[in-house]
Each structure stands twice: as C-alpha cells, then as structure tokens.
Design a protein around this motif. Sequence first.
Motif, PDB file in Angstrom:
ATOM      1  N   ASP A   1      -8.001  35.596 -29.281  1.00 30.49           N
ATOM      2  CA  ASP A   1      -8.997  36.630 -29.013  1.00 30.49           C
ATOM      3  C   ASP A   1      -8.383  38.022 -29.109  1.00 30.49           C
ATOM      4  N   PHE A   2      -9.139  38.952 -29.643  1.00 29.33           N
ATOM      5  CA  PHE A   2      -8.635  40.307 -29.885  1.00 29.33           C
ATOM      6  C   PHE A   2      -8.147  40.989 -28.618  1.00 29.33           C
ATOM      7  N   ARG A   3      -8.746  40.669 -27.470  1.00 27.73           N
ATOM      8  CA  ARG A   3      -8.326  41.305 -26.212  1.00 27.73           C
ATOM      9  C   ARG A   3      -6.868  40.981 -25.887  1.00 27.73           C
ATOM     10  N   CYS A   4      -6.488  39.739 -26.154  1.00 24.73           N
ATOM     11  CA  CYS A   4      -5.114  39.301 -25.897  1.00 24.73           C
ATOM     12  C   CYS A   4      -4.129  40.113 -26.723  1.00 24.73           C
ATOM     13  N   TRP A   5      -4.462  40.358 -27.984  1.00 27.63           N
ATOM     14  CA  TRP A   5      -3.517  41.027 -28.877  1.00 27.63           C
ATOM     15  C   TRP A   5      -3.539  42.531 -28.713  1.00 27.63           C
TER      16      TRP A   5
ATOM     17  N   PHE B   1       4.217  37.963 -20.275  1.00 28.56           N
ATOM     18  CA  PHE B   1       3.045  37.783 -21.125  1.00 28.56           C
ATOM     19  C   PHE B   1       3.139  36.462 -21.889  1.00 28.56           C
ATOM     20  N   MET B   2       4.308  36.164 -22.430  1.00 26.55           N
ATOM     21  CA  MET B   2       4.493  34.887 -23.125  1.00 26.55           C
ATOM     22  C   MET B   2       4.199  33.713 -22.193  1.00 26.55           C
ATOM     23  N   THR B   3       4.744  33.777 -20.986  1.00 25.31           N
ATOM     24  CA  THR B   3       4.543  32.704 -20.013  1.00 25.31           C
ATOM     25  C   THR B   3       3.070  32.544 -19.677  1.00 25.31           C
ATOM     26  N   SER B   4       2.349  33.650 -19.544  1.00 21.75           N
ATOM     27  CA  SER B   4       0.921  33.589 -19.221  1.00 21.75           C
ATOM     28  C   SER B   4       0.120  32.899 -20.319  1.00 21.75           C
ATOM     29  N   LEU B   5       0.629  32.914 -21.555  1.00 26.24           N
ATOM     30  CA  LEU B   5      -0.032  32.263 -22.682  1.00 26.24           C
ATOM     31  C   LEU B   5       0.441  30.827 -22.872  1.00 26.24           C
ATOM     32  N   GLY B   6       1.324  30.349 -21.984  1.00 23.53           N
ATOM     33  CA  GLY B   6       1.848  29.005 -22.115  1.00 23.53           C
ATOM     34  C   GLY B   6       2.904  28.866 -23.194  1.00 23.53           C
ATOM     35  N   LEU B   7       3.570  29.968 -23.525  1.00 21.71           N
ATOM     36  CA  LEU B   7       4.597  29.971 -24.557  1.00 21.71           C
ATOM     37  C   LEU B   7       5.970  30.143 -23.922  1.00 21.71           C
ATOM     38  N   PRO B   8       7.000  29.518 -24.481  1.00 18.80           N
ATOM     39  CA  PRO B   8       8.347  29.691 -23.925  1.00 18.80           C
ATOM     40  C   PRO B   8       8.839  31.114 -24.164  1.00 18.80           C
ATOM     41  N   PRO B   9       9.263  31.821 -23.125  1.00 17.92           N
ATOM     42  CA  PRO B   9       9.739  33.193 -23.319  1.00 17.92           C
ATOM     43  C   PRO B   9      11.094  33.213 -24.020  1.00 17.92           C
TER      44      PRO B   9
ATOM     45  N   GLY C   1      20.985  35.178 -16.623  1.00 19.04           N
ATOM     46  CA  GLY C   1      20.188  34.289 -15.786  1.00 19.04           C
ATOM     47  C   GLY C   1      19.136  34.998 -14.985  1.00 19.04           C
ATOM     48  N   GLN C   2      18.771  36.245 -15.357  1.00 22.22           N
ATOM     49  CA  GLN C   2      17.744  36.990 -14.658  1.00 22.22           C
ATOM     50  C   GLN C   2      16.377  36.536 -15.128  1.00 22.22           C
ATOM     51  N   PRO C   3      15.281  36.937 -14.428  1.00 22.67           N
ATOM     52  CA  PRO C   3      13.942  36.596 -14.874  1.00 22.67           C
ATOM     53  C   PRO C   3      13.735  37.027 -16.317  1.00 22.67           C
ATOM     54  N   GLY C   4      13.128  36.130 -17.126  1.00 23.08           N
ATOM     55  CA  GLY C   4      12.979  36.399 -18.542  1.00 23.08           C
ATOM     56  C   GLY C   4      13.791  35.420 -19.356  1.00 23.08           C
ATOM     57  N   ASP C   5      14.716  34.679 -18.712  1.00 18.31           N
ATOM     58  CA  ASP C   5      15.474  33.644 -19.357  1.00 18.31           C
ATOM     59  C   ASP C   5      14.610  32.390 -19.434  1.00 18.31           C
ATOM     60  N   ALA C   6      14.405  31.886 -20.647  1.00 18.52           N
ATOM     61  CA  ALA C   6      13.541  30.716 -20.808  1.00 18.52           C
ATOM     62  C   ALA C   6      14.061  29.521 -20.040  1.00 18.52           C
ATOM     63  N   GLY C   7      15.371  29.480 -19.820  1.00 20.01           N
ATOM     64  CA  GLY C   7      15.934  28.349 -19.114  1.00 20.01           C
ATOM     65  C   GLY C   7      16.229  28.637 -17.666  1.00 20.01           C
ATOM     66  N   SER C   8      15.918  29.844 -17.177  1.00 17.93           N
ATOM     67  CA  SER C   8      16.278  30.202 -15.808  1.00 17.93           C
ATOM     68  C   SER C   8      15.306  29.606 -14.835  1.00 17.93           C
ATOM     69  N   GLU C   9      15.746  29.421 -13.620  1.00 16.51           N
ATOM     70  CA  GLU C   9      14.939  28.807 -12.585  1.00 16.51           C
ATOM     71  C   GLU C   9      13.736  29.649 -12.254  1.00 16.51           C
ATOM     72  N   SER C  10      13.887  30.996 -12.265  1.00 15.95           N
ATOM     73  CA  SER C  10      12.782  31.866 -11.877  1.00 15.95           C
ATOM     74  C   SER C  10      11.661  31.823 -12.886  1.00 15.95           C
ATOM     75  N   THR C  11      11.992  31.620 -14.170  1.00 14.46           N
ATOM     76  CA  THR C  11      10.958  31.594 -15.197  1.00 14.46           C
ATOM     77  C   THR C  11      10.188  30.293 -15.162  1.00 14.46           C
ATOM     78  N   SER C  12      10.847  29.213 -14.779  1.00 13.54           N
ATOM     79  CA  SER C  12      10.216  27.896 -14.829  1.00 13.54           C
ATOM     80  C   SER C  12       9.288  27.650 -13.686  1.00 13.54           C
ATOM     81  N   LYS C  13       9.270  28.568 -12.682  1.00 18.37           N
ATOM     82  CA  LYS C  13       8.384  28.357 -11.539  1.00 18.37           C
ATOM     83  C   LYS C  13       6.967  28.615 -11.943  1.00 18.37           C
TER      84      LYS C  13
END
Length: 210
Positions: free
Chosen positions: A23-27, A50-58, A198-210
Amino acid sequence: MSLYREPPETITIDGVLYPVDTDFRCWIEFQGILLAKEEDGRKAERLCEFMTSLGLPPSNDTLESMLEFYSAASQEKLAPGKKHPQAFDFEQDSEFIFSAFWECYGIDLSTAKLHWWRFKALFKSLPQDCEICRIMTYRTVDLKDVPKQQKQFYREMKSRYSLGTGNTGYKTEQDMKDYVKRRYEEAQASLSVLRSSGQPGDAGSESTSK
C-alpha cells in the motif's frame, strides 16, 4: 512499472521471498524515514523498527530489497549532476494530492488500497492543469526563464507554496533515488555497527527478536 505484468507483492531477501505491504501509505512512511534529516544511528534504528513492523528481518539485505521495490516503479532519467528544487512533499501536500486523485481518477485516497507502483504512476500522470501540478511548477520554475512581467507573480507563488525547512531538494524520481542511495549507504554503515555491537537493530540480537 510494466504494462504487461502485475506489480509485485513480494520482495526477495537472501534468496527468500517475503510478502510485503504494497500500500502506498507504507512506502510514503518508508520514504519519510529515508529522507528525514537526522543522524545515521537514529535513522538505522528507525529503519530496523520499520522492517520489523512489516515482518521482515532487519538487515542490510532487507534494506536493499526495500529500496529496489521503492524505486522500481520508475524508469525516469535525469542528466547527472543537475540539481532541481523540490517539487512536492507527500505529507505537506497531502490535501492537494488527495484532491487531485479525487478529481482526476475518482479515487478517495483516505480509503483506497492502492499499490505503491500504481500510486506513483498515477501521481506522475496527473494533468498539468490540476492544482498540485501548478504548485509544483511554481516551486520548480527558474525565474531566469520567466518573462519580466511575470517574475513578481512567480516570486509570490514560490513564497506562498514553499515547503518546510525539512525538505531535501529533489524534483524527479531519479533525484529521489540518488538521495535514497546516499542515505542507504550511510544507514548501511550504521546498521553494520549496530549488528557488531549487539545493540537494537541487530537481526540476531535478543532485543530485536522480542
């Protein structure tokens, strides 16, 4: 955008197809993050969120695939090195764009579900006599090319319809893509730093996977 096939509903990340919100709003929101004037670390964090909110791996690969989807709707070319004033802003011009789509296409953008590529194609094809196109002309016209008796009018129109201080100075899709590429490279470097620390934004970090 090809006349002969449906616009895509997925993007490819590391060889895997992921469904994506088209949808155009997303982009427009994605574009807003890319064009925001903020330090690269904060931009990288917002992109990851934003990536995480779309269900995409950051990740960098996701960002690259999203940029390809974002820009693939246009084949517009611009002479390299030529700078243009900003013609429009989707947020600041929302009422004019809404009115133009309603008047020209009968599309209510407040309720319509419209693929980003279709939205951009329709936006670029708006007739020159609609209000948003006239405003874009006022903003981008070079006063050196305006007859002397019309200069004052165009100065007044430029002032009346000037964009806010946060604008980036793009006019065409190619301008936007060039700007996005630069911001991507900066954000990419920040994402790499975040991943390694290992800060937030790491696709493999614990904080991102929550």
